[in-house]
Motif scaffolding. Structure first.
Motif, mmCIF file in Angstrom:
data_model
loop_
_atom_site.group_PDB
_atom_site.id
_atom_site.type_symbol
_atom_site.label_atom_id
_atom_site.label_comp_id
_atom_site.label_asym_id
_atom_site.label_seq_id
_atom_site.Cartn_x
_atom_site.Cartn_y
_atom_site.Cartn_z
ATOM 1 N N THR A 1 0.812 -1.217 0.000
ATOM 2 C CA THR A 1 0.000 0.000 0.000
ATOM 3 C C THR A 1 0.846 1.268 0.000
ATOM 4 O O THR A 1 0.320 2.374 -0.112
ATOM 5 C CB THR A 1 -0.904 0.011 1.250
ATOM 6 N N GLY A 2 2.173 1.114 0.149
ATOM 7 C CA GLY A 2 3.070 2.263 0.156
ATOM 8 C C GLY A 2 3.479 2.721 1.524
ATOM 9 O O GLY A 2 4.292 3.633 1.682
ATOM 10 N N LYS A 3 2.920 2.110 2.585
ATOM 11 C CA LYS A 3 3.238 2.511 3.947
ATOM 12 C C LYS A 3 4.651 2.055 4.297
ATOM 13 O O LYS A 3 5.097 0.978 3.909
ATOM 14 C CB LYS A 3 2.234 1.880 4.905
ATOM 15 N N VAL A 4 5.347 2.943 5.036
ATOM 16 C CA VAL A 4 6.712 2.640 5.459
ATOM 17 C C VAL A 4 6.649 1.704 6.647
ATOM 18 O O VAL A 4 6.119 2.052 7.711
ATOM 19 C CB VAL A 4 7.492 3.924 5.824
ATOM 20 N N VAL A 5 7.197 0.526 6.474
ATOM 21 C CA VAL A 5 7.226 -0.469 7.541
ATOM 22 C C VAL A 5 8.501 -0.348 8.363
ATOM 23 O O VAL A 5 8.464 -0.478 9.587
ATOM 24 C CB VAL A 5 7.097 -1.894 6.936
ATOM 25 N N LEU A 6 9.588 -0.063 7.669
ATOM 26 C CA LEU A 6 10.891 0.019 8.339
ATOM 27 C C LEU A 6 11.764 1.006 7.571
ATOM 28 O O LEU A 6 11.682 1.075 6.337
ATOM 29 C CB LEU A 6 11.555 -1.364 8.370
ATOM 30 N N ARG A 7 12.577 1.752 8.264
ATOM 31 C CA ARG A 7 13.449 2.723 7.585
ATOM 32 C C ARG A 7 14.755 2.878 8.361
ATOM 33 O O ARG A 7 14.828 2.571 9.550
ATOM 34 C CB ARG A 7 12.755 4.071 7.452
ATOM 35 N N SER A 8 15.748 3.402 7.687
ATOM 36 C CA SER A 8 17.025 3.694 8.348
ATOM 37 C C SER A 8 16.921 5.030 9.073
ATOM 38 O O SER A 8 15.958 5.796 8.873
ATOM 39 C CB SER A 8 18.150 3.739 7.316
ATOM 40 N N ASN A 9 17.911 5.313 9.915
ATOM 41 C CA ASN A 9 17.867 6.535 10.726
ATOM 42 C C ASN A 9 17.762 7.800 9.890
ATOM 43 O O ASN A 9 17.027 8.730 10.235
ATOM 44 C CB ASN A 9 19.098 6.622 11.622
ATOM 45 N N ASP A 10 18.547 7.862 8.808
ATOM 46 C CA ASP A 10 18.585 9.084 7.997
ATOM 47 C C ASP A 10 17.476 9.141 6.961
ATOM 48 O O ASP A 10 17.349 10.138 6.241
ATOM 49 C CB ASP A 10 19.945 9.210 7.296
ATOM 50 N N ALA A 11 16.736 8.100 6.824
ATOM 51 C CA ALA A 11 15.653 8.100 5.840
ATOM 52 C C ALA A 11 14.488 8.927 6.368
ATOM 53 O O ALA A 11 14.221 8.958 7.575
ATOM 54 C CB ALA A 11 15.202 6.680 5.550
ATOM 55 N N PRO A 12 13.729 9.604 5.503
ATOM 56 C CA PRO A 12 12.598 10.411 5.965
ATOM 57 C C PRO A 12 11.446 9.505 6.430
ATOM 58 O O PRO A 12 11.324 8.340 6.036
ATOM 59 C CB PRO A 12 12.212 11.208 4.722
ATOM 60 N N ALA A 13 10.597 10.080 7.256
ATOM 61 C CA ALA A 13 9.433 9.312 7.742
ATOM 62 C C ALA A 13 8.402 9.135 6.631
ATOM 63 O O ALA A 13 7.672 8.135 6.595
ATOM 64 C CB ALA A 13 8.810 10.020 8.938
ATOM 65 N N GLU A 14 8.328 10.120 5.739
ATOM 66 C CA GLU A 14 7.406 10.023 4.622
ATOM 67 C C GLU A 14 7.983 9.082 3.574
ATOM 68 O O GLU A 14 9.203 8.981 3.408
ATOM 69 C CB GLU A 14 7.184 11.410 4.004
ATOM 70 N N PRO A 15 7.144 8.384 2.836
ATOM 71 C CA PRO A 15 7.636 7.462 1.808
ATOM 72 C C PRO A 15 8.436 8.221 0.728
ATOM 73 O O PRO A 15 8.182 9.389 0.449
ATOM 74 C CB PRO A 15 6.350 6.846 1.242
#
Length: 444
Positions: free
Chosen positions: A92-106
């Motif tokens: 669906t495009g929702k961010v499940v996991l991200r790195s520290n420097d990655a933005p919260a928005e997709p």
């Protein structure tokens, strides 16, 4: 002062500029190649990183639940700046996991396998086999440009050493290449009326050898012309001496036998003209000898006895008795590599010039100092600098009505130069407010 044009300076500038230009062109082409190669390397690394991350995270997710924020934070701990940032997104495009420097928005990239470029990032997307999760790894364009800039700077830094090194190398190479031209120039500069020997053209490079041959042909023509001129001058002067002396003697006898009156006065005028003609013939003979280069001698001689003898002759001559004041410093010597007869010609011409053009009521001072400098000084009005500079030229005379040919100082200067010395003309004389001084300095 206007700088003389040079061959070396434009060559150094042009060759150095060409080297630097080619170096810059090579750097520009290298940067283009590096950009392409770096893009391939970065894309390959980004693709491999995405695939490995996706495999690791999916395996990890199978063993734990990522809905707990604390567990997610533990997975995303990073100690330093991240060159690659990633987001794990569901279908669906929702961010499940991200790195520290990655933005919260997709990321602004579609969930499609492959690369996608935004204004600031290049994003690679990789999906799981069932299509439920998508791993997107972003690489900033700034990172790539920074790598290219640092590589380009590494190529540009050598220019700081290359430019002065190129200037020195070009100067060295051009100097060696132009050395035969400088040698030829120096050989040509030594040629004058007393040195007409051919220049050595056998060792000259092929490019300038025709110049050497042309100069030698010109020197040969000049030698022939000068020898013909000297021979004519010497023969004419020598052949004229006897008939002039005979005509002068007959004219003097005729003038004595004629009664006082206009006829006797005309005879006296003819006598004066013959005396002047005899002096001119003598000067032409001296000039011919001077042009032949009689001044230099390989044997050192003491010229002071010659100077003493000449001054004694002038003191005994009824026409100059009492007008010559001669002074030589005690212990002064004049040992020089000079021809004795040539030295006598120089002194006679200088003294005769002083007697003819100086104040008849004043003495002519002749002196020799301890350093071997001879000074001949006579009393006269101050001569302008313009006229003073022309007195050494042939047939040039100052503003005077005294008899003369205008050759005496030219002959003296020519012979003095052959001796390696200098003849200086000063007006006013040194230590005076008027007068004329001829100063001869011969090298020890």
């Amino acid at each position: 002062m206007r700088r003389e044009p040079s061959i070396t300076r434009p060559l150094i500038l042009a060759l150095t500029s060409i080297v630097v230009l080619f170096w810059l062109i090579a750097i520009g082409l290298s940067i283009r190649v590096m950009q392409h190669e770096f893009s391939e390397i970065f894309d390959s690394a980004q693709e491999e990183t995405t695939q490995r991350l996706l495999a690791l995270i999916v395996d990890d997710l199978d063993q734990r639940t990522v809905t707990d924020p604390r567990s997610v934070a533990m997975l995303n701990t990073a100690a330093s700046r991240e060159y690659l940032t990633y987001q794990l997104r569901d279908k669906t495009g929702k961010v499940v996991l991200r790195s520290n420097d990655a933005p919260a928005e997709p990321f602004n990239a579609p969930l499609v396998h492959g690369f996608h470029d935004t204004q600031t990032h290049r994003i690679y997307t990789e999906a799981t086999t069932d299509g439920t999760l998508f791993m997107q790894v972003a690489d900033r364009f700034g990172n790539r440009r920074e790598a290219v800039r640092e590589s380009a700077a590494t190529l540009l830094w050598p220019l700081i050493v290359l430019i002065p090194a190129s200037i020195f190398a070009v100067w060295f190479v051009v100097g060696r290449a132009l050395k035969p031209i400088e040698t030829l120039r120096q050989d040509i500069a030594t040629k004058d009326g007393g040195n007409m020997a051919p220049i050595e053209s056998g060792s000259l490079p092929r490019e300038i050898k025709p110049i050497g041959r042309s100069v030698n042909l010109l020197l040969a023509r000049l030698r022939s012309a000068l020898e013909a001129e000297r021979e004519f001058t010497a023969n004419s002067a020598h052949e004229l001496r006897t008939p002039i002396a005979g005509a002068l003697a007959q004219t003097q006898r005729l003038a004595e036998e004629l009664p006082p009156g206009p006829v006797r006065q005309r005879a006296k005028q003819v006598e004066t003209s013959l005396v002047n003609l005899s002096r001119l013939a003598e000067k032409l003979l001296q000039l011919s000898r001077a042009e032949a280069g009689i001044g230099k001698s390989d044997v050192a001689s003491d010229l002071k006895p010659v100077l003493d003898m000449l001054m004694t002759d002038y003191a005994r001559d009824s026409r100059t008795e009492g007008r010559i004041a001669y002074e030589a410093r005690n212990g002064a010597t004049l040992v020089r590599n000079a021809d004795v007869d040539a030295f006598g010609i120089v002194i006679r011409n200088l003294v005769e010039n002083a007697l003819s053009h100086g104040d008849p009521g004043q003495e002519v001072s002749v002196s020799l100092d301890g350093e071997g400098t001879i000074r001949v000084v006579n009393d006269s009005p101050v001569i302008s600098a313009a006229d003073l500079g022309n007195l050494k030229r042939r047939f040039r005379r100052g503003a005077t009505n005294a008899p003369g040919s205008g050759l005496g100082l030219a002959i003296a200067d020519r012979i003095t130069t052959q001796m390696g010395g200098t003849l200086e003309l000063l007006s006013p004389a040194s230590g005076r407010q008027s007068g004329f001084e001829a100063r001869v300095t011969l090298p020890a």
